[in-house]
Design a protein around this motif. Sequence first.
Motif, PDB file in Angstrom:
ATOM      1  N   GLN A  42       0.811  -1.216   0.000  1.00  0.00           N
ATOM      2  CA  GLN A  42       0.000   0.000   0.000  1.00  0.00           C
ATOM      3  C   GLN A  42       0.847   1.270   0.000  1.00  0.00           C
ATOM      4  O   GLN A  42       0.348   2.344  -0.270  1.00  0.00           O
ATOM      5  CB  GLN A  42      -0.950  -0.008   1.195  1.00  0.00           C
ATOM      6  CG  GLN A  42      -1.990  -1.101   1.079  1.00  0.00           C
ATOM      7  CD  GLN A  42      -2.864  -1.198   2.307  1.00  0.00           C
ATOM      8  OE1 GLN A  42      -2.742  -0.414   3.243  1.00  0.00           O
ATOM      9  NE2 GLN A  42      -3.761  -2.161   2.319  1.00  0.00           N
ATOM     10  N   ASN A  43       2.132   1.139   0.270  1.00  0.00           N
ATOM     11  CA  ASN A  43       3.029   2.289   0.309  1.00  0.00           C
ATOM     12  C   ASN A  43       3.686   2.443  -1.066  1.00  0.00           C
ATOM     13  O   ASN A  43       4.778   1.953  -1.309  1.00  0.00           O
ATOM     14  CB  ASN A  43       4.093   2.100   1.391  1.00  0.00           C
ATOM     15  CG  ASN A  43       4.958   3.322   1.559  1.00  0.00           C
ATOM     16  OD1 ASN A  43       4.620   4.413   1.101  1.00  0.00           O
ATOM     17  ND2 ASN A  43       6.080   3.143   2.215  1.00  0.00           N
ATOM     18  N   TRP A  44       2.989   3.115  -1.984  1.00  0.00           N
ATOM     19  CA  TRP A  44       3.493   3.293  -3.345  1.00  0.00           C
ATOM     20  C   TRP A  44       3.320   4.734  -3.778  1.00  0.00           C
ATOM     21  O   TRP A  44       2.594   5.494  -3.156  1.00  0.00           O
ATOM     22  CB  TRP A  44       2.770   2.360  -4.319  1.00  0.00           C
ATOM     23  CG  TRP A  44       1.296   2.635  -4.425  1.00  0.00           C
ATOM     24  CD1 TRP A  44       0.326   2.125  -3.625  1.00  0.00           C
ATOM     25  CD2 TRP A  44       0.642   3.485  -5.364  1.00  0.00           C
ATOM     26  NE1 TRP A  44      -0.899   2.621  -4.003  1.00  0.00           N
ATOM     27  CE2 TRP A  44      -0.746   3.462  -5.080  1.00  0.00           C
ATOM     28  CE3 TRP A  44       1.083   4.282  -6.416  1.00  0.00           C
ATOM     29  CZ2 TRP A  44      -1.664   4.181  -5.813  1.00  0.00           C
ATOM     30  CZ3 TRP A  44       0.154   4.998  -7.146  1.00  0.00           C
ATOM     31  CH2 TRP A  44      -1.205   4.938  -6.842  1.00  0.00           C
ATOM     32  N   GLN A  45       4.031   5.072  -4.853  1.00  0.00           N
ATOM     33  CA  GLN A  45       3.905   6.421  -5.413  1.00  0.00           C
ATOM     34  C   GLN A  45       4.249   6.362  -6.894  1.00  0.00           C
ATOM     35  O   GLN A  45       4.947   5.469  -7.342  1.00  0.00           O
ATOM     36  CB  GLN A  45       4.837   7.392  -4.703  1.00  0.00           C
ATOM     37  CG  GLN A  45       6.303   7.051  -4.842  1.00  0.00           C
ATOM     38  CD  GLN A  45       7.175   7.969  -4.003  1.00  0.00           C
ATOM     39  OE1 GLN A  45       6.697   8.822  -3.279  1.00  0.00           O
ATOM     40  NE2 GLN A  45       8.479   7.788  -4.100  1.00  0.00           N
ATOM     41  N   PHE A  46       3.708   7.317  -7.655  1.00  0.00           N
ATOM     42  CA  PHE A  46       4.084   7.461  -9.055  1.00  0.00           C
ATOM     43  C   PHE A  46       5.417   8.188  -9.133  1.00  0.00           C
ATOM     44  O   PHE A  46       5.697   9.076  -8.343  1.00  0.00           O
ATOM     45  CB  PHE A  46       3.035   8.262  -9.835  1.00  0.00           C
ATOM     46  CG  PHE A  46       1.807   7.473 -10.176  1.00  0.00           C
ATOM     47  CD1 PHE A  46       1.874   6.399 -11.035  1.00  0.00           C
ATOM     48  CD2 PHE A  46       0.584   7.823  -9.643  1.00  0.00           C
ATOM     49  CE1 PHE A  46       0.736   5.675 -11.354  1.00  0.00           C
ATOM     50  CE2 PHE A  46      -0.561   7.117  -9.953  1.00  0.00           C
ATOM     51  CZ  PHE A  46      -0.483   6.034 -10.813  1.00  0.00           C
ATOM     52  N   LEU A  47       6.206   7.822 -10.104  1.00  0.00           N
ATOM     53  CA  LEU A  47       7.477   8.491 -10.357  1.00  0.00           C
ATOM     54  C   LEU A  47       7.406   9.253 -11.668  1.00  0.00           C
ATOM     55  O   LEU A  47       6.731   8.818 -12.608  1.00  0.00           O
ATOM     56  CB  LEU A  47       8.619   7.474 -10.453  1.00  0.00           C
ATOM     57  CG  LEU A  47       8.921   6.651  -9.212  1.00  0.00           C
ATOM     58  CD1 LEU A  47      10.033   5.652  -9.504  1.00  0.00           C
ATOM     59  CD2 LEU A  47       9.319   7.553  -8.053  1.00  0.00           C
ATOM     60  N   GLY A  48       8.113  10.356 -11.733  1.00  0.00           N
ATOM     61  CA  GLY A  48       8.283  11.093 -12.976  1.00  0.00           C
ATOM     62  C   GLY A  48       7.014  11.405 -13.731  1.00  0.00           C
ATOM     63  O   GLY A  48       6.937  11.141 -14.930  1.00  0.00           O
ATOM     64  N   GLY A  49       6.025  11.916 -13.045  1.00  0.00           N
ATOM     65  CA  GLY A  49       4.785  12.273 -13.721  1.00  0.00           C
ATOM     66  C   GLY A  49       3.946  11.083 -14.141  1.00  0.00           C
ATOM     67  O   GLY A  49       3.079  11.188 -14.999  1.00  0.00           O
ATOM     68  N   GLY A  50       4.222   9.924 -13.580  1.00  0.00           N
ATOM     69  CA  GLY A  50       3.390   8.755 -13.835  1.00  0.00           C
ATOM     70  C   GLY A  50       3.995   7.716 -14.762  1.00  0.00           C
ATOM     71  O   GLY A  50       3.321   6.784 -15.168  1.00  0.00           O
TER      72      GLY A  50
END
Length: 63
Positions: free
Chosen positions: A13-21
């Motif tokens: 659940q600990n995620w994020q998009f990088l570089g604008g997706g």
Amino acid sequence: MSVQMFQNENCWQNWQFLGGGYAIEWVDLDEHIGVEGLLAGRQSGESQRSLERWLSTREASIN
């Protein structure tokens, strides 16, 4: 391979998009997956040996 390291839902659940997706990063798993390849259903180019090395470092950091 230790299944226990993948059973903790918090790490998924600990995620994020990088570089604008362009990619998704799972911070706790130190994993990055390109969105284009994911949506296209492409298989990972990672070798079995590379995966096993990564898993051994994850197991060591958990223990």
